[in-house]
Scaffold this motif. Structure first.
Motif, PDB file in Angstrom:
ATOM      1  N   UNK A  95       0.846  -1.194   0.000  1.00  0.00           N
ATOM      2  CA  UNK A  95       0.000   0.000   0.000  1.00  0.00           C
ATOM      3  C   UNK A  95       0.880   1.242   0.000  1.00  0.00           C
ATOM      4  N   UNK A  96       0.486   2.215  -0.777  1.00  0.00           N
ATOM      5  CA  UNK A  96       1.261   3.454  -0.859  1.00  0.00           C
ATOM      6  C   UNK A  96       2.400   3.383  -1.857  1.00  0.00           C
ATOM      7  N   UNK A  97       2.511   2.276  -2.592  1.00  0.00           N
ATOM      8  CA  UNK A  97       3.600   2.178  -3.567  1.00  0.00           C
ATOM      9  C   UNK A  97       3.438   3.235  -4.659  1.00  0.00           C
ATOM     10  N   UNK A  98       2.204   3.529  -5.001  1.00  0.00           N
ATOM     11  CA  UNK A  98       1.954   4.554  -6.021  1.00  0.00           C
ATOM     12  C   UNK A  98       2.479   5.915  -5.579  1.00  0.00           C
ATOM     13  N   UNK A  99       2.368   6.181  -4.271  1.00  0.00           N
ATOM     14  CA  UNK A  99       2.845   7.468  -3.757  1.00  0.00           C
ATOM     15  C   UNK A  99       4.369   7.534  -3.834  1.00  0.00           C
ATOM     16  N   UNK A 100       5.031   6.395  -3.543  1.00  0.00           N
ATOM     17  CA  UNK A 100       6.480   6.354  -3.658  1.00  0.00           C
ATOM     18  C   UNK A 100       6.937   6.570  -5.091  1.00  0.00           C
ATOM     19  N   UNK A 101       6.225   5.939  -6.040  1.00  0.00           N
ATOM     20  CA  UNK A 101       6.585   6.116  -7.445  1.00  0.00           C
ATOM     21  C   UNK A 101       6.333   7.549  -7.903  1.00  0.00           C
ATOM     22  N   UNK A 102       5.250   8.156  -7.398  1.00  0.00           N
ATOM     23  CA  UNK A 102       4.948   9.538  -7.762  1.00  0.00           C
ATOM     24  C   UNK A 102       5.991  10.492  -7.186  1.00  0.00           C
ATOM     25  N   UNK A 103       6.422  10.226  -5.940  1.00  0.00           N
ATOM     26  CA  UNK A 103       7.399  11.107  -5.280  1.00  0.00           C
ATOM     27  C   UNK A 103       8.720  11.147  -6.029  1.00  0.00           C
ATOM     28  N   UNK A 104       9.059  10.050  -6.722  1.00  0.00           N
ATOM     29  CA  UNK A 104      10.334  10.001  -7.429  1.00  0.00           C
ATOM     30  C   UNK A 104      10.139   9.817  -8.932  1.00  0.00           C
ATOM     31  N   UNK A 105       9.038  10.373  -9.409  1.00  0.00           N
ATOM     32  CA  UNK A 105       8.768  10.386 -10.842  1.00  0.00           C
ATOM     33  C   UNK A 105       9.480  11.588 -11.466  1.00  0.00           C
ATOM     34  N   UNK A 106       9.570  11.659 -12.792  1.00  0.00           N
ATOM     35  CA  UNK A 106      10.176  12.835 -13.436  1.00  0.00           C
ATOM     36  C   UNK A 106       9.535  14.150 -12.987  1.00  0.00           C
ATOM     37  N   UNK A 107       8.199  14.129 -12.782  1.00  0.00           N
ATOM     38  CA  UNK A 107       7.519  15.333 -12.309  1.00  0.00           C
ATOM     39  C   UNK A 107       8.002  15.703 -10.908  1.00  0.00           C
ATOM     40  N   UNK A 108       8.138  14.697 -10.049  1.00  0.00           N
ATOM     41  CA  UNK A 108       8.602  14.960  -8.698  1.00  0.00           C
ATOM     42  C   UNK A 108       9.994  15.562  -8.689  1.00  0.00           C
ATOM     43  N   UNK A 109      10.920  14.987  -9.476  1.00  0.00           N
ATOM     44  CA  UNK A 109      12.283  15.510  -9.522  1.00  0.00           C
ATOM     45  C   UNK A 109      12.297  16.927 -10.097  1.00  0.00           C
ATOM     46  N   UNK A 110      11.399  17.203 -11.024  1.00  0.00           N
ATOM     47  CA  UNK A 110      11.317  18.547 -11.605  1.00  0.00           C
ATOM     48  C   UNK A 110      10.894  19.564 -10.543  1.00  0.00           C
ATOM     49  N   UNK A 111       9.917  19.193  -9.726  1.00  0.00           N
ATOM     50  CA  UNK A 111       9.456  20.083  -8.652  1.00  0.00           C
ATOM     51  C   UNK A 111      10.566  20.299  -7.622  1.00  0.00           C
ATOM     52  N   UNK A 112      11.250  19.215  -7.260  1.00  0.00           N
ATOM     53  CA  UNK A 112      12.341  19.335  -6.289  1.00  0.00           C
ATOM     54  C   UNK A 112      13.433  20.254  -6.824  1.00  0.00           C
ATOM     55  N   UNK A 113      13.767  20.077  -8.094  1.00  0.00           N
ATOM     56  CA  UNK A 113      14.797  20.920  -8.697  1.00  0.00           C
ATOM     57  C   UNK A 113      14.405  22.389  -8.690  1.00  0.00           C
ATOM     58  N   UNK A 114      13.116  22.668  -8.952  1.00  0.00           N
ATOM     59  CA  UNK A 114      12.642  24.055  -8.957  1.00  0.00           C
ATOM     60  C   UNK A 114      12.733  24.665  -7.555  1.00  0.00           C
ATOM     61  N   UNK A 115      12.368  23.902  -6.533  1.00  0.00           N
ATOM     62  CA  UNK A 115      12.420  24.400  -5.153  1.00  0.00           C
ATOM     63  C   UNK A 115      13.860  24.706  -4.751  1.00  0.00           C
TER      64      UNK A 115
END
Length: 398
Positions: A95-115
């Motif tokens: 459970x919550x595996x989708x959240x882990x994949x979302x947190x380290x998806x290309x979109x997630x890394x893009x948001x982290x880089x912007x911050x």
């Protein structure tokens, strides 16, 4: 041997290793290294082959004998075999595996880089909001500083451990967050059972992502302080508080480089180097050097209890171990001016301060005195207990 007897195995992971095949029970930290033929036999049993049939297959394939009763007992001791009352477990989707994949998806890394980019732009443009050691003293009241820094660390520590947990969930590991304590302080902890069953390259992110989380948390605090500065044109108490927390976040980040402790970097190093208990092996190696220098070879530690790889790496890892102590000492020396400034403010408030500052300093000194008094009492109690045990042992020998 019962021809029809079949056994049920828990979901297992198989990982090629220099010494053989590392087999582990999925979702746990139970692992053992098997020779290649032993691992192949485990695979056949896992596929549903009967015990007698597997025994015959092994004889025909490797032209050798195997004691199946002893082999099965080994699997049972490792808890690889399901008990009679226990239902066969399957590697279910965590459970919550989708959240882990979302947190380290290309979109997630893009948001982290912007911050992070935004934070470092603010630090470059506005030197006034750059956190430093003086940022810890964000208030003129000692108790406000103490409570603010103590309580304010909790969300940052939670975020650090949350990143570990999400990275584990991303791999399908049932990683969890827990609450513990260090002395009387509340801390969050994360566990990633089964992480050692994954290839080395897949363990890098789960081990190091907490440090990345610290950088991200630091960036968020800088952005908040910068936003307040841009809106008000001054460093308000909230902005100063964020700068203080940002600095202590940096301290937690550099804590990971204290190689004499079991930090995130340490776990990465033993993963990449193929070690098991490198830290203890290094301590024993250094002790042996010291005992050899002072002529007390009878106190030397038997290094044969460690793996050959641990013993081999400990010889040069000892330099990292010493570097960790030097870094910690350097950080303490770097923070001494802040401690001196805090104590100066406290004693000035006691003798010349107004009522609020006077009582603030009295309460702070009282709480601090009680804390260190408890630590000193526990230290004396531990020494007394050791002395009593030693005396009792001598009386029994006499």
């Amino acid at each position: 041997m019962n021809e029809n007897r079949r056994i049920q195995l828990h979901p297992l992971t198989f990982l090629e290793d220099k010494q053989g095949v590392l087999i582990g029970r999925f979702g746990t930290d139970t692992f053992a290294v098997f020779p290649e033929d032993g691992a192949a036999l485990v695979r056949k049993l896992q596929e549903g082959m009967g015990v007698a049939e597997a025994h015959s297959w092994y004889q025909d394939t490797y032209h050798d004998e195997v004691d199946m009763d002893d082999f099965l007992q080994t699997l049972r001791d490792l808890t690889f075999i399901c008990d009679v009352e226990e239902k066969e477990t399957k590697a279910q989707k965590v459970s919550g595996q989708w959240l882990g994949k979302l947190a380290f998806s290309p979109l997630g890394w893009l948001i982290y880089g912007a911050i992070i980019t935004c934070a470092f732009w603010l630090l470059y443009q506005y030197p006034q909001i750059r956190p430093g050691r003086e940022s810890i003293l964000f208030s003129e009241y000692a108790m406000v500083v103490f409570l603010g820094m103590t309580i304010g660390q909790i969300p940052g520590i939670f975020f650090h451990e949350l990143m570990h947990m999400l990275a584990g969930r991303r791999l399908g590991i049932p990683s969890e967050l827990g609450i513990g304590r260090r002395m009387y302080f509340l801390v969050f902890t994360s566990s990633m059972p089964g992480i050692w069953g994954f290839p080395k390259r897949k363990r890098v992110l789960p081990f190091l992502v907490g440090m990345f989380g610290d950088i991200l948390w630091y960036s968020l605090l800088v952005i908040v302080a910068g936003a307040i500065w841009l809106n008000t044109g001054e460093k308000t108490i909230i902005a100063a508080y964020c700068m203080g927390l940002a600095f202590t976040t940096l301290l937690r980040f550099f804590w990971q480089f204290y190689f004499h402790l079991q930090t995130d970097i340490y776990y990465l190093m033993i993963t990449m180097l193929g070690c098991v208990n490198l830290q203890e092996a290094t301590r024993s190696y250094l002790k042996n050097i010291w005992y050899g220098l002072i002529g007390k070879k009878n106190k030397m530690v038997d290094m044969s209890k460690y793996t050959e790889r641990d013993h081999q790496v400990a010889r040069w890892y000892s330099f990292f171990y010493a570097t960790g102590w030097m870094m910690m000492t350097g950080m303490i020396l770097y923070l001494i001016p802040v401690v001196i400034q805090l104590l100066t403010n406290i004693f000035l408030s006691i003798f010349t301060g107004e009522d609020m500052k006077f009582w603030d300093s009295v309460v702070f000194l009282s709480i601090t005195g009680i804390q260190y008094g408890i630590v000193f009492y526990l230290y004396l109690k531990e020494r007394r207990n050791k002395r009593e045990i030693r005396n009792l042992s001598m009386e029994q020998r006499g």
